[in-house]
Scaffold this motif. Structure first.
Motif, PDB file in Angstrom:
ATOM      1  N   UNK A  80       0.826  -1.209   0.000  1.00  0.00           N
ATOM      2  CA  UNK A  80       0.000   0.000   0.000  1.00  0.00           C
ATOM      3  C   UNK A  80       0.861   1.260   0.000  1.00  0.00           C
ATOM      4  N   UNK A  81       1.890   1.297   0.824  1.00  0.00           N
ATOM      5  CA  UNK A  81       2.754   2.490   0.856  1.00  0.00           C
ATOM      6  C   UNK A  81       3.548   2.616  -0.441  1.00  0.00           C
ATOM      7  N   UNK A  82       3.892   1.487  -1.059  1.00  0.00           N
ATOM      8  CA  UNK A  82       4.603   1.534  -2.344  1.00  0.00           C
ATOM      9  C   UNK A  82       3.702   2.123  -3.422  1.00  0.00           C
ATOM     10  N   UNK A  83       2.438   1.712  -3.403  1.00  0.00           N
ATOM     11  CA  UNK A  83       1.495   2.249  -4.384  1.00  0.00           C
ATOM     12  C   UNK A  83       1.303   3.750  -4.185  1.00  0.00           C
ATOM     13  N   UNK A  84       1.186   4.170  -2.927  1.00  0.00           N
ATOM     14  CA  UNK A  84       0.900   5.582  -2.647  1.00  0.00           C
ATOM     15  C   UNK A  84       2.127   6.470  -2.772  1.00  0.00           C
ATOM     16  N   UNK A  85       3.302   5.965  -2.392  1.00  0.00           N
ATOM     17  CA  UNK A  85       4.478   6.834  -2.263  1.00  0.00           C
ATOM     18  C   UNK A  85       5.676   6.416  -3.100  1.00  0.00           C
ATOM     19  N   UNK A  86       5.638   5.202  -3.666  1.00  0.00           N
ATOM     20  CA  UNK A  86       6.830   4.705  -4.350  1.00  0.00           C
ATOM     21  C   UNK A  86       7.288   5.575  -5.493  1.00  0.00           C
ATOM     22  N   UNK A  87       6.334   6.168  -6.222  1.00  0.00           N
ATOM     23  CA  UNK A  87       6.715   6.961  -7.391  1.00  0.00           C
ATOM     24  C   UNK A  87       7.453   8.236  -7.030  1.00  0.00           C
ATOM     25  N   UNK A  88       7.434   8.652  -5.769  1.00  0.00           N
ATOM     26  CA  UNK A  88       8.206   9.823  -5.346  1.00  0.00           C
ATOM     27  C   UNK A  88       9.705   9.541  -5.388  1.00  0.00           C
ATOM     28  N   UNK A  89      10.059   8.274  -5.335  1.00  0.00           N
ATOM     29  CA  UNK A  89      11.473   7.887  -5.288  1.00  0.00           C
ATOM     30  C   UNK A  89      11.808   7.202  -6.613  1.00  0.00           C
ATOM     31  N   UNK A  90      12.054   8.052  -7.647  1.00  0.00           N
ATOM     32  CA  UNK A  90      12.190   7.538  -9.006  1.00  0.00           C
ATOM     33  C   UNK A  90      13.420   6.665  -9.191  1.00  0.00           C
ATOM     34  N   UNK A  91      14.392   6.778  -8.290  1.00  0.00           N
ATOM     35  CA  UNK A  91      15.587   5.949  -8.438  1.00  0.00           C
ATOM     36  C   UNK A  91      15.245   4.460  -8.329  1.00  0.00           C
ATOM     37  N   UNK A  92      14.095   4.135  -7.666  1.00  0.00           N
ATOM     38  CA  UNK A  92      13.703   2.729  -7.550  1.00  0.00           C
ATOM     39  C   UNK A  92      13.462   2.098  -8.920  1.00  0.00           C
ATOM     40  N   UNK A  93      12.958   2.903  -9.871  1.00  0.00           N
ATOM     41  CA  UNK A  93      12.572   2.342 -11.161  1.00  0.00           C
ATOM     42  C   UNK A  93      13.760   1.798 -11.945  1.00  0.00           C
ATOM     43  N   UNK A  94      14.953   2.327 -11.671  1.00  0.00           N
ATOM     44  CA  UNK A  94      16.122   1.868 -12.422  1.00  0.00           C
ATOM     45  C   UNK A  94      16.899   0.804 -11.661  1.00  0.00           C
ATOM     46  N   UNK A  95      16.379   0.407 -10.499  1.00  0.00           N
ATOM     47  CA  UNK A  95      17.017  -0.671  -9.747  1.00  0.00           C
ATOM     48  C   UNK A  95      16.436  -2.014 -10.183  1.00  0.00           C
ATOM     49  N   UNK A  96      17.241  -3.064 -10.142  1.00  0.00           N
ATOM     50  CA  UNK A  96      16.664  -4.394 -10.373  1.00  0.00           C
ATOM     51  C   UNK A  96      15.768  -4.768  -9.187  1.00  0.00           C
ATOM     52  N   UNK A  97      14.631  -5.382  -9.472  1.00  0.00           N
ATOM     53  CA  UNK A  97      13.672  -5.784  -8.433  1.00  0.00           C
ATOM     54  C   UNK A  97      13.315  -4.587  -7.540  1.00  0.00           C
ATOM     55  N   UNK A  98      12.681  -3.560  -8.108  1.00  0.00           N
ATOM     56  CA  UNK A  98      12.415  -2.323  -7.355  1.00  0.00           C
ATOM     57  C   UNK A  98      11.541  -2.527  -6.118  1.00  0.00           C
ATOM     58  N   UNK A  99      10.511  -3.362  -6.222  1.00  0.00           N
ATOM     59  CA  UNK A  99       9.624  -3.526  -5.069  1.00  0.00           C
ATOM     60  C   UNK A  99      10.333  -4.231  -3.914  1.00  0.00           C
TER      61      UNK A  99
END
Length: 762
Positions: A80-99
């Motif tokens: 739930x917190x990933x859905x609500x707030x994850x996109x604020x931390x765009x560096x996650x998208x370029x990491x392998x296995x972001x979630x």
């Protein structure tokens, strides 16, 4: 070093949750308060987590299931917190296995909770008189195994399905981006830009749990494509949420199968997980419109909640709801309590008393015994049964033979009803011993797991399953779950209509037992008995034309056209023991709808009904008995020391008045009962003696427990007891006051019974 810690992803996520997601944080705080026994102790909520039962046993399997529940709740929190707030931390998208990276960095709160929980349940179990301390190790391994298995399955799914930026856009990523050579100055510039952002993150924990720098070139990636990575991750999370909800719905179709009835703690954590996941699902689908849509949905749900398809009544099984409801008004009450009707019921009860006296041909005037048992959930049911068994040991049941009336509330009535049924069966089957300790095991077996499980898989959704009883069809709910489990625990011996007790009561084979429940519409009592007892609800004098407020309603007479004698006796017991939110209030077929709940709110000790009975039949008692012995079975101490007080703080000034009303309700009723008893004792033309039994584990003497120095703790108000609580209930018969009460009964009936060892629950 300061930046490394302060601007690390775990710390920034923690700060973000405290700023933005306080509702989710509150769930963890509430659970911590429960396991630390700071919240819900009176109701026994902490013991559902510290000592969980599955299939009536505390085992490594029950702890494994709690571990699964906590793991699902933890993953719901992450998702739930990933859905609500994850996109604020765009560096996650370029990491392998972001979630998975997100979960590792979002684990401060769950990790702290897990550590505290493990310490608490281990210490609790070490003080639980287990056969070996290695059993606690098995419990811990079961809990850890359940958690790890759940994490492995969910993380395995995400490891396969979730993709990072480069995998998702391998064919369309700007090739020049990959060829750009960042100069040292450019890297420093990007790094400084990152530091000026809100929720800035400079370091994160990688999959090896080491600190790693956030790459400074995130701004070069296309924002829309970064968001597509998060959306793809969110979709996978949403699919898991849908699967869990469908799984819970699937369990609902088999909720009567004991093997599928989850421990109450697991049901509670799954419910919390679903609520948390719904927040994430709404955020995923509605985005910025989520708040206004949720508010609108709540208004619509409130508006439609009294429509028939959402507001289906909780019914009393056996009663006919198909015909026209009865009018519930003052005129109808006056008709039912007409002096001629009251006189008819008095005459019938007098015949029952005459049959009772005929059991004692050698006694010119036998003692009449009345027994009143207080409410208090399963604690009161076990305590009442234990006291009745102890009383039965006096001259092999002589006191019970002299007993003609049981009264009480809630759990006390359930204990009386169970003992009465055993006693009835023993009259025709000499192999049945009412003193058998196995009945203590049965009445104290867990009755909460099915209720909470049914709440999770059925009652919070639309109830759609039916069952047949007495020729009628009824919706299943958690009230049905309560009755069904009580029926299973007691081997089905009380599963009969109330009419089955009409003849045994009339012939005085067993004591009369009016089951009373509180009518929430106006505070009157509803008296459920196969032999009408209208005399409990009005004056003895003919007050025709006078404005007397009727005190109770006779169930049989009021619902005479609705097949009242077919009412399931277990439903009558549930009506007397309806605890708010645990078992639903029953609605009865009347206009306006009569709704009933636990009678303990009106008379938790049953003494008022016993004294009223004594008053109504005082002439017969004076002429035919040598007096009355009123035995009271309380699940609390009558006289306790006055607690000290301190000057209240500002917030306490707001809540203390309400707290005082709640905490003193027991004392208020006790004082009222003392006034009534003293008045009766002084005004009746025969001797009245009160013999009291109290559940007071703190008063058990160490030498009476074979030298054990263990301090007995009071059992909680619940429908599930721990082994420690059961022990404290059984040991309370050996307090000095209770032993004196047994000795007094022996003196009254001129019998000296041998001292017995405490019964034990296997």
């Amino acid at each position: 070093m300061r930046d490394k810690i302060w601007y690390s992803f775990p710390v920034q996520l923690l700060l973000l949750h405290f700023r933005k997601n306080l509702a989710l944080i509150f769930i963890w705080i509430m659970l911590l308060g429960i396991i630390l026994e700071k919240f819900g102790v009176v109701l026994g909520i902490p013991f559902l987590f510290l000592d969980p039962e599955y299939l009536h046993q505390v085992s490594w399997i029950s702890f494994m299931m709690v571990g699964i529940g906590f793991a699902v709740l933890t993953m719901a929190f992450h998702m739930t917190t990933y859905i609500m707030d994850g996109s604020q931390f765009k560096f996650l998208a370029v990491l392998p296995k972001p979630f998975i990276h997100y979960c590792i960095n979002n684990s401060i709160i769950p990790t702290v909770f897990y550590l505290i929980y493990c310490i608490r349940f281990i210490l609790f179990q070490l003080g639980n008189d287990l056969d070996s301390e290695w059993i606690v190790v098995r419990y811990f391994l079961g809990f850890a195994g359940g958690s790890l298995l759940t994490y492995a399955l969910i993380f395995g799914y995400f490891a396969i399905t979730n993709k990072d930026f480069f995998i998702l856009f391998a064919g369309s990523v700007d090739k020049r981006l990959r060829k750009v050579r960042l100069t040292r100055a450019n890297v420093i510039s990007q790094y400084k830009e990152l530091k000026t952002k809100q929720d800035k993150v400079l370091y994160f924990l990688n999959l090896r749990l080491g600190l790693e720098k956030v790459r400074p070139d995130i701004s070069r990636f296309e924002g829309t494509k970064l968001l597509r990575v998060f959306d793809q991750n969110h979709l996978n999370l949403f699919l898991i949420q849908v699967f869990l909800i469908l799984f819970v719905l699937f369990l609902g179709f088999f909720k009567e199968k004991p093997i599928l009835q989850l421990p109450a703690a697991m049901s509670a954590t799954l419910l919390l997980a679903i609520l948390v996941m719904l927040v994430g699902a709404v955020s995923f689908w509605l985005r910025k419109w989520s708040t206004p849509v949720v508010i609108a949905a709540l208004f619509l749900l409130n508006y439609f909640s009294n429509f028939s398809f959402l507001n289906r009544p909780h019914e009393a099984f056996g009663l006919n709801y198909k015909i026209k409801p009865e009018l519930y008004n003052l005129q109808r009450l006056d008709q039912l309590l007409h002096p001629d009707t009251v006189a008819k019921d008095r005459k019938k009860t007098t015949e029952i008393l005459t049959n009772w006296k005929a059991k004692f041909p050698d006694e010119i005037k036998p003692k009449l015994v009345l027994i009143a048992a207080s409410g208090g959930g399963q604690r009161a049911a076990l305590w009442t049964l234990h006291v009745l068994q102890s009383i039965y040991k006096i001259q092999d049941g002589e006191v019970i033979k002299h007993t003609e009336l049981f009264t009480g509330a809630s759990g006390g009535v359930i204990g009386e009803a169970f003992f009465r049924e055993i006693y009835l069966r023993s009259q025709s089957d000499k192999t049945i011993d009412p003193k058998d300790p196995k009945y203590l095991d049965q009445i104290s077996a867990d009755n909460l797991n099915p209720i909470i499980f049914t709440l999770l898989v059925n009652d919070l959704l639309i109830r759609n399953q039916y069952f047949d009883y007495g020729g009628f069809k009824y919706l299943k709910d958690r009230g049905f779950a309560f009755e069904n489990q009580l029926n299973l625990n007691t081997e089905g011996i009380m599963d009969k209509p109330i009419s089955a007790y009409r003849e045994p009561e009339s012939k005085a084979i067993i004591p009369m037992l009016p089951v009373t429940t509180l009518i929430t519409n106006d505070g009157r009592k509803l008296v459920i008995s196969p032999n009408s007892m209208s005399y409990l609800g009005t004056s003895m004098l003919d007050r025709t034309g006078m404005d007397e407020k009727k005190q109770s309603v006779d169930f049989i007479r009021f619902f005479q056209d609705h097949n009242p004698q077919n009412l399931r006796f277990l439903s009558a017991l549930r009506m007397s023991a309806t605890f708010p939110f645990i078992t639903p209030n029953i609605q009865l077929p009347s206009i306006p709808t009569m709704e009933v709940m636990d009678t303990g709110l009106s008379d938790n000790f049953g003494i008022q009904d016993a004294l009223r009975f004594m008053y109504v039949f005082q002439k017969w008692i004076y002429e035919n008995t040598s007096g009355v012995v009123l035995i009271t079975i309380r699940d609390s101490e009558k006289s306790t020391e006055i607690p000290p007080t301190t000057p209240p703080k500002i917030l306490e000034k707001i809540f203390v008045p309400l707290k005082n009303i709640y905490s003193n309700w027991d004392n208020i009723q006790t004082i009222q009962n003392e006034v009534l008893f003293n008045y009766m004792d002084e005004s009746m033309p025969f001797d009245v003696e009160k013999v009291e039994f109290e559940y007071a584990p703190e008063k058990v003497q160490a030498e009476e427990l074979s030298g054990s120095q263990e301090t007995m703790q009071r059992a909680s108000l619940n429908w599930r007891l721990t082994a420690r609580e059961k022990k404290s209930i059984l040991a309370s018969i050996f307090t000095k006051k209770n032993q004196k009460s047994i000795q007094r009964l022996e003196e009254i009936f001129e019998i000296k019974s041998p001292t017995s060892e405490p019964d034990s629950i296997q």
